[in-house]
Design a protein around this motif. Structure first.
Motif, mmCIF file in Angstrom:
data_model
loop_
_atom_site.group_PDB
_atom_site.id
_atom_site.type_symbol
_atom_site.label_atom_id
_atom_site.label_comp_id
_atom_site.label_asym_id
_atom_site.label_seq_id
_atom_site.Cartn_x
_atom_site.Cartn_y
_atom_site.Cartn_z
ATOM 1 N N TYR A 1 0.830 -1.205 0.000
ATOM 2 C CA TYR A 1 0.000 0.000 0.000
ATOM 3 C C TYR A 1 0.864 1.254 0.000
ATOM 4 O O TYR A 1 0.671 2.172 -0.802
ATOM 5 C CB TYR A 1 -0.917 -0.004 1.227
ATOM 6 N N TYR A 2 1.850 1.273 0.863
ATOM 7 C CA TYR A 2 2.646 2.488 1.003
ATOM 8 C C TYR A 2 3.475 2.755 -0.258
ATOM 9 O O TYR A 2 3.576 3.891 -0.708
ATOM 10 C CB TYR A 2 3.554 2.383 2.234
ATOM 11 N N LYS B 1 -6.709 7.659 -6.403
ATOM 12 C CA LYS B 1 -6.418 8.337 -5.140
ATOM 13 C C LYS B 1 -7.622 9.171 -4.674
ATOM 14 O O LYS B 1 -7.843 9.340 -3.474
ATOM 15 C CB LYS B 1 -5.216 9.253 -5.352
ATOM 16 N N GLU C 1 -9.358 10.021 -1.012
ATOM 17 C CA GLU C 1 -9.476 11.381 -0.487
ATOM 18 C C GLU C 1 -10.930 11.718 -0.185
ATOM 19 O O GLU C 1 -11.226 12.404 0.802
ATOM 20 C CB GLU C 1 -8.861 12.377 -1.476
ATOM 21 N N TRP D 1 -11.718 10.372 3.098
ATOM 22 C CA TRP D 1 -11.206 11.197 4.206
ATOM 23 C C TRP D 1 -12.153 12.355 4.461
ATOM 24 O O TRP D 1 -12.427 12.717 5.592
ATOM 25 C CB TRP D 1 -9.822 11.760 3.856
ATOM 26 N N LEU D 2 -12.624 12.971 3.376
ATOM 27 C CA LEU D 2 -13.528 14.111 3.514
ATOM 28 C C LEU D 2 -14.800 13.698 4.245
ATOM 29 O O LEU D 2 -15.388 14.468 4.990
ATOM 30 C CB LEU D 2 -13.892 14.678 2.137
ATOM 31 N N ARG E 1 -7.629 8.248 7.880
ATOM 32 C CA ARG E 1 -6.788 7.487 6.951
ATOM 33 C C ARG E 1 -6.981 5.985 7.103
ATOM 34 O O ARG E 1 -7.106 5.251 6.143
ATOM 35 C CB ARG E 1 -5.319 7.828 7.171
ATOM 36 N N LEU F 1 -8.651 3.247 4.478
ATOM 37 C CA LEU F 1 -7.898 2.061 4.043
ATOM 38 C C LEU F 1 -8.720 0.794 4.239
ATOM 39 O O LEU F 1 -8.858 -0.026 3.330
ATOM 40 C CB LEU F 1 -6.587 1.986 4.827
ATOM 41 N N VAL G 1 -4.439 17.480 3.113
ATOM 42 C CA VAL G 1 -5.851 17.164 2.940
ATOM 43 C C VAL G 1 -6.444 16.719 4.261
ATOM 44 O O VAL G 1 -7.484 17.214 4.693
ATOM 45 C CB VAL G 1 -6.048 16.067 1.870
ATOM 46 N N THR G 2 -5.757 15.828 4.940
ATOM 47 C CA THR G 2 -6.252 15.324 6.213
ATOM 48 C C THR G 2 -6.450 16.483 7.191
ATOM 49 O O THR G 2 -7.474 16.587 7.847
ATOM 50 C CB THR G 2 -5.234 14.352 6.853
ATOM 51 N N ALA H 1 -9.333 18.821 6.188
ATOM 52 C CA ALA H 1 -10.626 18.147 6.243
ATOM 53 C C ALA H 1 -11.096 17.967 7.682
ATOM 54 O O ALA H 1 -12.189 18.368 8.050
ATOM 55 C CB ALA H 1 -10.545 16.791 5.550
ATOM 56 N N THR H 2 -10.222 17.369 8.491
ATOM 57 C CA THR H 2 -10.654 17.113 9.859
ATOM 58 C C THR H 2 -10.562 18.378 10.704
ATOM 59 O O THR H 2 -11.330 18.553 11.628
ATOM 60 C CB THR H 2 -9.813 15.980 10.502
ATOM 61 N N GLU I 1 -13.708 20.307 11.120
ATOM 62 C CA GLU I 1 -14.753 19.767 11.988
ATOM 63 C C GLU I 1 -14.387 19.855 13.474
ATOM 64 O O GLU I 1 -15.231 20.152 14.300
ATOM 65 C CB GLU I 1 -15.052 18.314 11.621
ATOM 66 N N TRP J 1 5.752 1.408 7.698
ATOM 67 C CA TRP J 1 4.973 0.627 6.735
ATOM 68 C C TRP J 1 5.800 -0.496 6.112
ATOM 69 O O TRP J 1 5.284 -1.563 5.807
ATOM 70 C CB TRP J 1 4.438 1.531 5.618
ATOM 71 N N LEU J 2 7.089 -0.190 5.845
ATOM 72 C CA LEU J 2 7.921 -1.172 5.137
ATOM 73 C C LEU J 2 8.802 -1.979 6.073
ATOM 74 O O LEU J 2 9.353 -3.000 5.687
ATOM 75 C CB LEU J 2 8.825 -0.467 4.117
#
Lengths: 275, 321
Positions: free
Chosen positions: A92-93, A165, A169, A172-173, A178, A182, B6-7, B10-11, B14, B41-42
């Motif tokens: 994923y990453y 993507k 997004e 998320w909105l 996140r 997922l 974006v995160t 967006a959050t 709120e 992650w890896l």
């Protein structure tokens, strides 16, 4: 045009026959009564179908088919879970982000794909000895998970990369966060890839022979592939039981494999082409 | 970067007060997070590969330079002693030669037959799905079990192959296929081809299906027959698939231990051994772990060389094409 179809059909069915013939013979041998196995020249079909061969294998002690089956299930199942647990986040990453070390990681994965455990057997054995992992399920699980990881990473990477993507997004909105995006949006869409990786790894671990032969020896730590040759030794030759057990080992995984067949090639070649 | 922005926005809209500090960390913390995040992650995958793949490679090289007792204890640095011992083995030239014959022979035949099979699978005829399913069976089955059924079928007393060949008049008397090194090697190469065909054919089929139909139509308009179209359209466009199929096959066939182990154990003597079964016997039958590690390193080098040479050839072809 008509003749062409007839010829193609004939050729196709002959090919199918050629690929199935050894397994048909496996089944026929598994169904022969014991004395008939020692007939020379052999009969094509059993004189009567000895279905009890399939029930008798469970009560034999050398090898114990039931124990081996459970052990194989455990090893293959745990290998699959481990490979997915470490492969999913990595796939994923790497599909979503460009970062330092990404190239190095993908090369590491590609190199792993280039080597089967057989090639590194002496090294694996020595390592298992020094970590006291010989004759353990854990040793087999770690090796199986590691060598099947490349396929998992490649195929999951391809699936994650194919999901826009914007979808993520948008989630998320909607306030999923996140992790929520997922698990609730991306993973369901990548499900065919997850299932393919799962089946492929499971079958790889289920069929693995060389590492099991090298690092395990106790009767209660034998996978099916490790146990099966035990039916034919210099003391006894029980080919009917050997092949009855083989059928038990083969049929379920072939059925699983048929389900993911069309995704397999994509996953296998993705890594190779990029290399 | 964009992801975090974006995160945050967006959050942040709120829940402005409590979440904002965490989402707008100081610049320095943000930078460490950016270097640490990939690790998170890896890391597990990398760790697994490093311990189970890279470590054994290093361990193998180290062992090849170590004097190892027959009980497996290391007794100090051996220099190149294991390698000189290995190259002094009378069986080694035969083993290396057979490995080359085995790999080149099996891979070449597999690819040639698979080219035909992929064309067949690409054509439409009744029962094509069944043919595809039939070809899945050897692919999904354990190679060990497939090798064992072939050993049984090739048996000179009880094997159905001899019976069949005698019934159709090809043989007068049963042949002990696995008793003579040459015949045994040929038979085992046949089994290796048998188990390699499904995967290879499916890869080539995927390649064939990716060629757009218009290319063939254009060729037909230009007056090219089917043979000409195959040679000047299909084969060149199949090259990427052929490369993948060839590389993966070379690696698999190099390492195809179970076939030889189940059918002849490399015997009689070492007469049907390839490097893989030979190094196994050196380590676990002869207790010469150091020498076996040297053989494994040589084997490893061979695979690596083949892969590198092949990739170079392909790249050069692509440059000139």
């Amino acid at each position: 045009m008509k003749l062409r179809t007839v010829l193609l059909t004939a050729a196709g069915w002959l090919v199918a026959l050629a690929f199935l013939a050894p397994y048909a013979e496996m089944l026929l041998t598994a169904l022969k009564p014991t004395p008939e196995l020692m007939e020379s020249p052999p009969s094509y079909l059993p004189s009567h179908w000895q279905w009890s061969n399939f029930t008798q294998i469970w009560s034999l002690t050398d090898p114990r088919v039931g124990d081996a089956l459970l052990f194989s299930l455990y090893v293959a199942g745990a290998s699959t879970l481990l490979a997915l647990a470490v492969g999913l986040p990595a796939a994923y990453y790497t599909a979503r982000h460009r970062f330092r070390g990404r190239g190095a990681f993908l090369i590491l994965v590609l190199v792993t794909q280039m080597f089967a455990p057989t090639a590194l057997l002496v090294g694996i054995y020595r390592e298992m000895v020094s970590f006291d992992l010989t004759d353990t399920a854990e040793g087999l699980i770690l090796v199986n998970a590691a060598f099947n990881l490349p396929f998992c990473v490649w195929i999951l990477n391809a699936y994650f990369a194919s999901i826009p993507k914007e979808l993520e997004e948008a989630a998320w909105l909607d306030g999923t966060g996140r992790f929520g995006a997922l698990t609730r949006v991306i993973l369901p869409l990548a499900m065919p890839g997850v299932v393919t990786a799962l089946v492929y790894t499971f079958i790889g671990a289920w069929n693995e022979y060389v590492v099991a032969l090298t690092i395990t020896s106790s009767g209660n730590r034998m996978t099916l592939t490790r146990a099966i040759p035990g039916f034919v030794t210099s003391y006894h030759e029980q080919w009917q039981y050997l092949f009855a057990t083989s059928i038990v080992a083969i049929v379920p995984v072939v059925v699983l494999f048929v389900f993911v067949e069309r995704y397999l090639v994509a996953g296998l070649t993705a890594g190779g082409v990029r290399g | 970067m964009a992801v975090h922005d974006v995160t945050a926005s967006a959050t942040g809209a709120e829940h402005p007060a409590p979440v904002a500090p965490a989402l707008h960390p100081p610049r320095r913390r943000r930078r460490t997070w950016r270097t640490l995040e990939p690790l998170l992650w890896l890391g597990p995958a990398t760790l697994l590969i490093l311990t189970m793949v890279v470590w054994p490679i290093i361990e193998m090289i180290r062992t090849s330079l170590t004097k190892v007792s027959s009980t497996g204890l290391s007794e100090g640095f051996a220099g190149l002693r294991n390698y000189t011992d290995l190259f002094a083995e009378g069986d080694l030239p035969g083993v290396l030669l057979r490995t080359v014959v085995w790999v080149i022979g099996v891979v070449t035949v597999t690819i040639l037959v698979s080219l035909g099979l992929s064309q067949l699978l690409n054509a439409s005829f009744p029962g094509r799905r069944l043919v595809r399913w039939a070809m899945i069976v050897p692919w999904a089955s354990s190679v060990l079990m497939t090798a064992l059924i072939w050993r049984w079928m090739l048996n000179n007393f009880y094997g159905v192959v001899n019976r069949l060949l005698m019934d159709i008049g090809v043989l007068d008397a049963p042949v002990n296929w696995l008793a003579h090194p040459g015949q045994a090697l040929a038979a085992m190469m046949g089994v290796a081809v048998f188990v390699s065909l499904p995967f290879t054919s499916f890869v080539l089929l995927a390649g064939v299906q990716s060629i757009p139909g218009e290319v063939y139509e254009a060729a037909r308009v230009d007056g090219a027959g089917p043979v000409r179209a195959y040679l000047s359209i299909t084969l060149p466009l199949l090259r990427p698939s052929l490369v993948v199929a060839a590389i993966i096959n070379v690696i698999n066939v190099f390492n195809s231990f179970p076939i030889i182990w189940a059918m002849t154990r490399g015997g009689p003597g070492f007469s049907t051994d390839t490097t893989t079964t030979y190094l196994y016997k050196l380590a676990f039958d002869n207790q010469s772990v150091g020498e076996s590690a040297a053989m494994a390193v040589v084997n490893f080098g061979l695979v690596l060389a083949v892969v590198l040479v092949y990739l170079r050839v392909v790249r050069r072809q692509e440059d000139t094409a």
